[in-house]
Design an enzyme around this catalytic site. Structure first.
Site, PDB file in Angstrom:
ATOM      1  N   HIS A 124      -0.876  -7.762  -3.450  1.00 23.84           N
ATOM      2  CA  HIS A 124      -1.007  -9.065  -2.342  1.00 23.84           C
ATOM      3  C   HIS A 124      -2.875  -9.397  -1.950  1.00 23.84           C
ATOM      4  O   HIS A 124      -3.480  -8.769  -1.695  1.00 23.84           O
ATOM      5  CB  HIS A 124      -1.165  -9.447  -1.059  1.00 23.84           C
ATOM      6  CG  HIS A 124       0.786  -9.035  -1.265  1.00 23.84           C
ATOM      7  ND1 HIS A 124       1.147 -10.087  -1.241  1.00 23.84           N
ATOM      8  CD2 HIS A 124       1.752  -8.147  -0.605  1.00 23.84           C
ATOM      9  CE1 HIS A 124       2.714  -9.968  -0.494  1.00 23.84           C
ATOM     10  NE2 HIS A 124       2.600  -8.521  -0.340  1.00 23.84           N
ATOM     11  N   ASN A 163       2.743 -15.826  -1.896  1.00 16.23           N
ATOM     12  CA  ASN A 163       2.975 -16.409  -0.603  1.00 16.23           C
ATOM     13  C   ASN A 163       1.473 -16.815   0.003  1.00 16.23           C
ATOM     14  O   ASN A 163       1.026 -16.403   0.896  1.00 16.23           O
ATOM     15  CB  ASN A 163       3.594 -14.901  -0.012  1.00 16.23           C
ATOM     16  CG  ASN A 163       2.656 -13.843   0.409  1.00 16.23           C
ATOM     17  OD1 ASN A 163       1.649 -13.575  -0.314  1.00 16.23           O
ATOM     18  ND2 ASN A 163       2.918 -13.465   1.288  1.00 16.23           N
ATOM     19  N   LYS A 193       9.289 -14.514  -7.290  1.00 16.78           N
ATOM     20  CA  LYS A 193      10.075 -13.988  -6.688  1.00 16.78           C
ATOM     21  C   LYS A 193      10.714 -14.856  -5.243  1.00 16.78           C
ATOM     22  O   LYS A 193      10.312 -16.302  -5.063  1.00 16.78           O
ATOM     23  CB  LYS A 193       8.238 -13.274  -5.668  1.00 16.78           C
ATOM     24  CG  LYS A 193       8.689 -12.947  -4.474  1.00 16.78           C
ATOM     25  CD  LYS A 193       8.516 -11.656  -4.920  1.00 16.78           C
ATOM     26  CE  LYS A 193       8.855 -10.809  -3.242  1.00 16.78           C
ATOM     27  NZ  LYS A 193       7.501 -10.774  -2.558  1.00 16.78           N
ATOM     28  N   LEU A 231       6.411  -5.588   6.720  1.00 15.89           N
ATOM     29  CA  LEU A 231       8.287  -5.426   5.927  1.00 15.89           C
ATOM     30  C   LEU A 231       8.763  -5.334   4.825  1.00 15.89           C
ATOM     31  O   LEU A 231       7.403  -6.159   3.958  1.00 15.89           O
ATOM     32  CB  LEU A 231       8.190  -6.891   6.692  1.00 15.89           C
ATOM     33  CG  LEU A 231       7.753  -7.023   8.240  1.00 15.89           C
ATOM     34  CD1 LEU A 231       7.566  -8.833   8.392  1.00 15.89           C
ATOM     35  CD2 LEU A 231       8.970  -6.593   9.146  1.00 15.89           C
ATOM     36  N   HIS A 265       9.970  -3.073  -2.957  1.00 16.59           N
ATOM     37  CA  HIS A 265       9.261  -2.057  -1.317  1.00 16.59           C
ATOM     38  C   HIS A 265      10.273  -1.990  -1.186  1.00 16.59           C
ATOM     39  O   HIS A 265      10.888  -2.006   0.716  1.00 16.59           O
ATOM     40  CB  HIS A 265       8.056  -2.678  -0.417  1.00 16.59           C
ATOM     41  CG  HIS A 265       8.950  -4.068  -0.847  1.00 16.59           C
ATOM     42  ND1 HIS A 265       9.984  -5.006   0.012  1.00 16.59           N
ATOM     43  CD2 HIS A 265       7.959  -5.689  -0.501  1.00 16.59           C
ATOM     44  CE1 HIS A 265       9.966  -6.052  -0.099  1.00 16.59           C
ATOM     45  NE2 HIS A 265       8.700  -6.491  -0.382  1.00 16.59           N
ATOM     46  N   HIS A 273      12.353  -9.833  -1.907  1.00 19.83           N
ATOM     47  CA  HIS A 273      12.469  -9.865  -1.033  1.00 19.83           C
ATOM     48  C   HIS A 273      13.879  -9.525  -0.028  1.00 19.83           C
ATOM     49  O   HIS A 273      14.182 -10.261   0.091  1.00 19.83           O
ATOM     50  CB  HIS A 273      11.571  -9.751  -0.188  1.00 19.83           C
ATOM     51  CG  HIS A 273      10.759  -9.956   1.287  1.00 19.83           C
ATOM     52  ND1 HIS A 273      10.067  -9.344   1.917  1.00 19.83           N
ATOM     53  CD2 HIS A 273      11.931  -9.411   2.513  1.00 19.83           C
ATOM     54  CE1 HIS A 273       9.632  -8.682   2.921  1.00 19.83           C
ATOM     55  NE2 HIS A 273      10.711  -9.003   3.023  1.00 19.83           N
ATOM     56  N   HIS A 284       3.550  -5.312  -7.558  1.00 19.60           N
ATOM     57  CA  HIS A 284       3.455  -5.691  -6.129  1.00 19.60           C
ATOM     58  C   HIS A 284       1.917  -5.863  -5.142  1.00 19.60           C
ATOM     59  O   HIS A 284       1.803  -4.763  -4.951  1.00 19.60           O
ATOM     60  CB  HIS A 284       4.317  -5.128  -5.474  1.00 19.60           C
ATOM     61  CG  HIS A 284       5.215  -6.330  -4.500  1.00 19.60           C
ATOM     62  ND1 HIS A 284       6.442  -6.290  -3.716  1.00 19.60           N
ATOM     63  CD2 HIS A 284       4.204  -6.817  -3.438  1.00 19.60           C
ATOM     64  CE1 HIS A 284       6.352  -7.293  -3.077  1.00 19.60           C
ATOM     65  NE2 HIS A 284       4.916  -7.361  -2.430  1.00 19.60           N
ATOM     66  N   ASP A 344       2.704  -3.017  -2.974  1.00 15.32           N
ATOM     67  CA  ASP A 344       2.426  -4.495  -1.242  1.00 15.32           C
ATOM     68  C   ASP A 344       0.930  -3.862  -0.338  1.00 15.32           C
ATOM     69  O   ASP A 344       1.529  -4.365   0.004  1.00 15.32           O
ATOM     70  CB  ASP A 344       4.149  -3.599  -1.149  1.00 15.32           C
ATOM     71  CG  ASP A 344       3.952  -5.139   0.140  1.00 15.32           C
ATOM     72  OD1 ASP A 344       3.345  -6.067  -0.245  1.00 15.32           O
ATOM     73  OD2 ASP A 344       4.779  -5.243   1.244  1.00 15.32           O
TER      74      ASP A 344
HETATM   75  O1  DOR Z   1       4.340  -6.631   5.297  1.00 17.91           O
HETATM   76  C1  DOR Z   1       3.765  -7.304   4.605  1.00 17.91           C
HETATM   77  N1  DOR Z   1       3.096  -8.195   4.599  1.00 17.91           N
HETATM   78  N2  DOR Z   1       5.311  -7.583   3.611  1.00 17.91           N
HETATM   79  C2  DOR Z   1       5.601  -8.762   3.186  1.00 17.91           C
HETATM   80  O2  DOR Z   1       7.026  -8.750   2.262  1.00 17.91           O
HETATM   81  C3  DOR Z   1       4.301  -9.712   2.908  1.00 17.91           C
HETATM   82  C4  DOR Z   1       3.108  -8.685   3.614  1.00 17.91           C
HETATM   83  C5  DOR Z   1       1.564  -9.849   3.264  1.00 17.91           C
HETATM   84  O3  DOR Z   1       1.687 -10.739   2.753  1.00 17.91           O
HETATM   85  O4  DOR Z   1       1.132  -9.760   4.453  1.00 17.91           O
HETATM   86 ZN    ZN Z   2       4.957  -8.165  -0.956  1.00 17.42          ZN
END
Ligand code: DOR
Ligand code: ZN
Length: 363
Positions: free
Chosen positions: A34, A60, A118, A238, A193, A155, A32, A266
């Site tokens: 980003h 995302n 997702k 989050l 997470h 999520h 997981h 994450d």
């Molecule tokens: O803290 C987070 N940041 N939780 C998420 O689910 C998304 C992520 C983000 O894309 O910045």
């Molecule tokens: Zn995430």
């Protein structure tokens, strides 16, 4: 699901027993992360490739990665940012919306590099505005995912304004997860997470293919670290950090050798000014030191012998992928995490900035 290999854990234990200052494990994967897009990829992709073999890339973006065509184009941009000679592989994910169809799922299943879909509840977190407004509307999609063996990544938070932010994961489990597990008992799901004792307990006691990823920040910190003595926006993510009791439950789950719990950082970069802001973004960036941060948590728990299963085997087992052929070595070699990192023309503040870590990846 493939059970924990007692032999492998015992072998790693022997190695640590012989030399407490070094650990060699199968190269880990991140289930997981980003990466963002465009200029950000110059920072995030080399950081991912630094220690991981593969990474499950969250969809995302704005607009989100909703179909195979968008995933194909995004994957090409990611691969263009990969360091020369790197074999690191991005594993792509589709973003579920109210309009996702069974045909979208069939296309995902047919695509060799899409590995999951997702679920974001609309409005739950960064770039989730196109997320799902009503989970029950996805029953046909879930049915198809179950039939084809496509992994559903959750999520797991409700977004009702009347539910306290610290209770959102536990309420999601009661309101939605129980029903989905009952209705789709063979659906392969990852509760992403996890941040609570309830999350860890639910996964541990579930029958069928349910697993959970755990971040380094939820193993190393709790809400006191974020809120006592001043607000630390770089610890805001989050689902939000919870109280100490939950941190303890997550450490127990991650270090238990239970193959349903595996690594998912994450890692979620945001420019410094978007975090240090009157309405700061959620997300912790951890890829500058991902495996070292997990090593810190496992070492504190006296469980370095469980790191390989959590970081390098259980996730691959769940996603039906082979283990990486390479190995990595961690040395006990204290170092200090940088205070800042260049990011997309600006800077970001990494997790544990300025703090000392005991373990270091050998180059
Ligand atoms: O803290 C987070 N940041 N939780 C998420 O689910 C998304 C992520 C983000 O894309 O910045
Ligand atoms: Zn995430």
């Amino acid at each position: 699901m493939i059970p924990t290999s007692a032999n492998a854990a015992a072998a790693a234990q022997t190695l640590i027993g012989r030399n407490m200052d070094q650990l060699t494990i199968i190269q880990p994967d991140d289930w997981h992360l980003h990466l963002r897009d465009e200029g950000a990829l110059a920072t995030t992709v080399p950081a991912a490739a630094r220690c991981f073999g593969r990474g499950i890339v969250m969809p995302n973006l704005v607009p989100p990665v909703k179909n195979v065509a968008a995933a194909t184009a995004y994957r090409e941009r990611i691969l263009a940012a990969r360091p020369e000679n790197s074999e690191w592989q991005p594993l792509m994910v589709l973003y579920l919306t109210d309009n996702t169809s069974a045909d979208d799922i069939r296309a995902a299943h047919a695509c060799a590099f899409v590995h999951a879909c997702k679920y974001y509840p609309a409005g739950a977190t960064t770039n989730s505005d196109s997320g799902v407004t009503d989970l029950e509307r996805l029953d046909e999609v879930f049915e198809t995912m179950q039939e084809l063996g496509v992994v559903l990544q959750m999520h797991g938070e409700v977004t009702d304004p009347d539910i306290d932010i610290f209770d959102r994961e536990a309420v999601f489990i009661d309101r939605h997860l129980v029903r989905i597990r009952e209705k789709f008992p063979a659906l392969k799901m990852v509760l992403e997470h996890i941040t609570t004792e309830q999350g860890a307990t639910f996964v541990r006691h579930s029958e069928g293919p349910l697993a959970a990823s755990i971040t380094p920040q939820h193993l190393l910190y709790n809400r006191n670290d974020m809120l006592v003595g001043g607000i630390r926006p770089h610890l805001f993510c989050l689902p939000i950090l919870k109280r100490n009791r939950h941190q303890t439950a997550l450490i127990e789950a991650a270090t238990s050798g239970d193959s349903r719990f595996f690594l998912g950082t994450d890692s979620a970069p945001h420019p410094r000014n978007a975090k240090e802001n009157a309405c700061g973004c959620a997300g912790c960036y951890s890829h500058h030191a991902a495996i070292e941060l997990y090593a810190e948590a496992f070492d504190r728990a006296g469980a370095m012998h469980q790191l390989e299963g959590f970081a390098s085997r259980y996730g691959a087992d769940f996603y039906n992928l082979a283990y990486n052929r390479r190995k990595i070595t961690l040395n006990r070699d204290p170092w200090t995490v940088p205070e800042r990192i260049d990011y997309d023309g600006g800077e970001l503040i990494p997790l544990a900035a300025g703090q000392a870590l005991n373990w270091r990846l050998q180059n």
